[in-house]
Design a protein around this motif. Structure first.
Motif, PDB file in Angstrom:
ATOM      1  N   VAL A 138       0.842  -1.198   0.000  1.00 40.79           N
ATOM      2  CA  VAL A 138       0.000   0.000   0.000  1.00 40.79           C
ATOM      3  C   VAL A 138       0.880   1.252   0.000  1.00 40.79           C
ATOM      4  O   VAL A 138       1.909   1.309   0.679  1.00 40.79           O
ATOM      5  N   LYS A 139       0.480   2.231  -0.773  1.00 41.87           N
ATOM      6  CA  LYS A 139       1.297   3.432  -0.969  1.00 41.87           C
ATOM      7  C   LYS A 139       0.728   4.666  -0.272  1.00 41.87           C
ATOM      8  O   LYS A 139       1.445   5.632   0.011  1.00 41.87           O
ATOM      9  N   GLY A 140      -0.583   4.643   0.009  1.00 41.34           N
ATOM     10  CA  GLY A 140      -1.208   5.820   0.617  1.00 41.34           C
ATOM     11  C   GLY A 140      -2.438   5.479   1.433  1.00 41.34           C
ATOM     12  O   GLY A 140      -3.061   4.429   1.235  1.00 41.34           O
ATOM     13  N   VAL A 141      -2.795   6.380   2.355  1.00 41.59           N
ATOM     14  CA  VAL A 141      -3.984   6.218   3.196  1.00 41.59           C
ATOM     15  C   VAL A 141      -4.695   7.565   3.274  1.00 41.59           C
ATOM     16  O   VAL A 141      -4.090   8.571   3.681  1.00 41.59           O
ATOM     17  N   ILE A 142      -5.963   7.577   2.899  1.00 44.49           N
ATOM     18  CA  ILE A 142      -6.763   8.804   3.003  1.00 44.49           C
ATOM     19  C   ILE A 142      -7.771   8.585   4.125  1.00 44.49           C
ATOM     20  O   ILE A 142      -8.477   7.571   4.160  1.00 44.49           O
ATOM     21  N   CYS A 143      -7.811   9.514   5.074  1.00 40.36           N
ATOM     22  CA  CYS A 143      -8.553   9.316   6.330  1.00 40.36           C
ATOM     23  C   CYS A 143      -9.669  10.341   6.487  1.00 40.36           C
ATOM     24  O   CYS A 143      -9.506  11.520   6.154  1.00 40.36           O
ATOM     25  N   GLY A 144     -10.781   9.865   7.066  1.00 45.81           N
ATOM     26  CA  GLY A 144     -11.964  10.708   7.206  1.00 45.81           C
ATOM     27  C   GLY A 144     -11.891  11.742   8.305  1.00 45.81           C
ATOM     28  O   GLY A 144     -12.646  12.710   8.288  1.00 45.81           O
ATOM     29  N   ASN A 145     -11.005  11.551   9.285  1.00 44.11           N
ATOM     30  CA  ASN A 145     -10.813  12.604  10.283  1.00 44.11           C
ATOM     31  C   ASN A 145      -9.412  12.523  10.879  1.00 44.11           C
ATOM     32  O   ASN A 145      -8.615  11.636  10.538  1.00 44.11           O
ATOM     33  N   GLY A 146      -9.111  13.454  11.776  1.00 51.21           N
ATOM     34  CA  GLY A 146      -7.772  13.574  12.323  1.00 51.21           C
ATOM     35  C   GLY A 146      -7.338  12.439  13.214  1.00 51.21           C
ATOM     36  O   GLY A 146      -6.244  11.892  13.034  1.00 51.21           O
ATOM     37  N   PRO A 147      -8.149  12.046  14.219  1.00 52.58           N
ATOM     38  CA  PRO A 147      -7.728  10.937  15.080  1.00 52.58           C
ATOM     39  C   PRO A 147      -7.423   9.663  14.297  1.00 52.58           C
ATOM     40  O   PRO A 147      -6.457   8.957  14.607  1.00 52.58           O
ATOM     41  N   VAL A 148      -8.225   9.362  13.286  1.00 45.67           N
ATOM     42  CA  VAL A 148      -7.977   8.174  12.462  1.00 45.67           C
ATOM     43  C   VAL A 148      -6.641   8.306  11.728  1.00 45.67           C
ATOM     44  O   VAL A 148      -5.852   7.352  11.664  1.00 45.67           O
ATOM     45  N   ALA A 149      -6.371   9.487  11.187  1.00 42.79           N
ATOM     46  CA  ALA A 149      -5.105   9.713  10.484  1.00 42.79           C
ATOM     47  C   ALA A 149      -3.920   9.548  11.435  1.00 42.79           C
ATOM     48  O   ALA A 149      -2.903   8.941  11.084  1.00 42.79           O
ATOM     49  N   LEU A 150      -4.055  10.061  12.647  1.00 46.36           N
ATOM     50  CA  LEU A 150      -2.971   9.942  13.630  1.00 46.36           C
ATOM     51  C   LEU A 150      -2.777   8.481  14.047  1.00 46.36           C
ATOM     52  O   LEU A 150      -1.645   8.037  14.289  1.00 46.36           O
ATOM     53  N   GLY A 151      -3.857   7.725  14.109  1.00 49.85           N
ATOM     54  CA  GLY A 151      -3.751   6.303  14.394  1.00 49.85           C
ATOM     55  C   GLY A 151      -3.037   5.562  13.283  1.00 49.85           C
ATOM     56  O   GLY A 151      -2.187   4.685  13.540  1.00 49.85           O
ATOM     57  N   ALA A 152      -3.367   5.903  12.043  1.00 48.24           N
ATOM     58  CA  ALA A 152      -2.690   5.286  10.895  1.00 48.24           C
ATOM     59  C   ALA A 152      -1.202   5.602  10.916  1.00 48.24           C
ATOM     60  O   ALA A 152      -0.360   4.724  10.662  1.00 48.24           O
ATOM     61  N   ILE A 153      -0.867   6.842  11.243  1.00 42.39           N
ATOM     62  CA  ILE A 153       0.542   7.253  11.316  1.00 42.39           C
ATOM     63  C   ILE A 153       1.278   6.461  12.389  1.00 42.39           C
ATOM     64  O   ILE A 153       2.420   6.023  12.195  1.00 42.39           O
ATOM     65  N   ALA A 154       0.627   6.240  13.529  1.00 42.50           N
ATOM     66  CA  ALA A 154       1.245   5.470  14.614  1.00 42.50           C
ATOM     67  C   ALA A 154       1.541   4.040  14.166  1.00 42.50           C
ATOM     68  O   ALA A 154       2.611   3.484  14.466  1.00 42.50           O
ATOM     69  N   ALA A 155       0.594   3.426  13.430  1.00 41.96           N
ATOM     70  CA  ALA A 155       0.803   2.063  12.937  1.00 41.96           C
ATOM     71  C   ALA A 155       1.936   2.022  11.914  1.00 41.96           C
ATOM     72  O   ALA A 155       2.769   1.101  11.936  1.00 41.96           O
ATOM     73  N   LEU A 156       1.979   3.008  11.046  1.00 37.64           N
ATOM     74  CA  LEU A 156       3.024   3.061  10.022  1.00 37.64           C
ATOM     75  C   LEU A 156       4.398   3.261  10.664  1.00 37.64           C
ATOM     76  O   LEU A 156       5.388   2.648  10.248  1.00 37.64           O
ATOM     77  N   LYS A 157       4.445   4.104  11.686  1.00 38.30           N
ATOM     78  CA  LYS A 157       5.712   4.338  12.374  1.00 38.30           C
ATOM     79  C   LYS A 157       6.207   3.066  13.043  1.00 38.30           C
ATOM     80  O   LYS A 157       7.397   2.726  12.974  1.00 38.30           O
ATOM     81  N   ALA A 158       5.293   2.339  13.691  1.00 34.21           N
ATOM     82  CA  ALA A 158       5.670   1.090  14.366  1.00 34.21           C
ATOM     83  C   ALA A 158       6.166   0.049  13.374  1.00 34.21           C
ATOM     84  O   ALA A 158       7.018  -0.790  13.709  1.00 34.21           O
TER      85      ALA A 158
END
Length: 311
Positions: free
Chosen positions: A209-229
């Motif tokens: 997967v190359k990108g993630v488009i998120c419906g709100n901020g908390p979801v985007a921050l959660g996705a970022i946390a998973a990607l960082k891990a």
């Protein structure tokens, strides 16, 4: 003569003191979903600041997206004979009866953020242009993706019409690009925890997967946390909301863009509309008004503070 002048001065001071003005104008009740959530807290802040500036007392409470509790709080507002209510409602359809009850009791209600599906019940309905916000961030997403590649969509909460609108606007843009390939779409319920959990599973199922488009901020921050891990700093992430946390992520480059929703501004406008109606009997020119979202990237992220944009 000196005594008379002194008494006149004291009387004048009393008339124009904030405490007396608030006592004369009465109370505005401000009801939002949660005072712990940065977005709703910013709504409350915007309404509270404007109401007090206009000379009202305020009562600020949360209904926790519980329709029953919201109804009870509105009953309490009616019992206390408040002058008006600012409400980010718990459920668009289920909230109509409680709002009508307040109106029938002579208490005007201004809705912010979430609409209801009927007119002439609320004094005004002031919302965000979620379609514009979704389109703006989707265009940035396409650009950052180079108009191609596999992507996932994490919606914010499909029980919320605002989130449904954002998702539709994403696809109005994304579906125009045949080389943009959707590999997953899941409802992350608007939370950071669900965003991280779902992003973890998407990475396992779709490691390319190359990108993630998120419906709100908390979801985007959660996705970022998973990607960082997972050590994945190569995945493009965008979102919508514009919290201070998102601002910092945009500055850091982990969030490529967001759209700041003008939470404080819509709430302040709602109070102004109430004041005009309470003091002058003047209704807003339009019952339904939408505020544009502000696209945030690294160039202007420093201007964001508590869902307010410092131009």
């Amino acid at each position: 003569m000196k005594i008379r002048l002194t008494l006149l001065a004291l009387a004048t001071a009393c008339v124009f003191s904030p405490a007396v003005l608030a006592a004369e104008k009465g109370t505005i009740m401000i009801l939002v979903n949660s005072l712990d959530n940065p977005y709703y807290a910013s709504e409350a802040k915007g309404a509270n600041t404007q109401a007090q500036a206009l000379g009202y007392k305020t009562t600020v409470l949360s209904h926790g997206e519980d329709v029953k509790k919201q109804s009870e709080l509105i009953d309490a507002a009616i019992g206390k004979k408040v002058q008006g209510i600012i409400l980010d409602n718990a459920d668009s359809t289920a909230s109509v009866a409680a709002i009508k009850k307040a109106k029938d009791a002579g208490i005007p209600v201004v809705l912010i953020n979430r609409e209801i599906p009927v007119d002439d019940v609320a004094l005004a309905q002031i919302t965000h242009n979620n379609f514009q916000a979704g389109s703006d961030v989707a265009n940035v997403f396409v650009e950052k993706m180079g108009e191609q590649g596999k992507y996932a969509e994490l919606t914010c909460n499909l029980a919320d019409n605002n989130c449904v609108t954002r998702s539709k606007s994403f696809h109005q843009v994304l579906d125009q690009y045949p080389d943009m390939q959707s590999v997953a779409k899941q409802d992350a319920k608007g939370t950071l925890i669900d965003g991280k959990r779902i992003m973890d599973s998407i990475l396992q199922a779709h490691p390319d997967v190359k990108g993630v488009i998120c419906g709100n901020g908390p979801v985007a921050l959660g996705a970022i946390a998973a990607l960082k891990a997972a050590g994945r700093d190569d995945v493009i992430v965008v979102g919508i909301d514009g919290s201070n946390e998102e601002r910092d992520a945009v500055k850091a480059g982990t969030l490529k863009a967001t759209v700041m929703l003008q939470a404080q501004a819509i709430a302040a406008q709602g109070v102004t509309d109430l004041d005009n109606y309470i003091q002058k009997g003047t209704s807003p020119a339009k019952q339904r008004v939408m505020f544009r979202g502000i696209l945030i990237d690294q160039q202007n992220a420093s201007k964001v503070q508590d869902f307010n944009f410092k131009s």
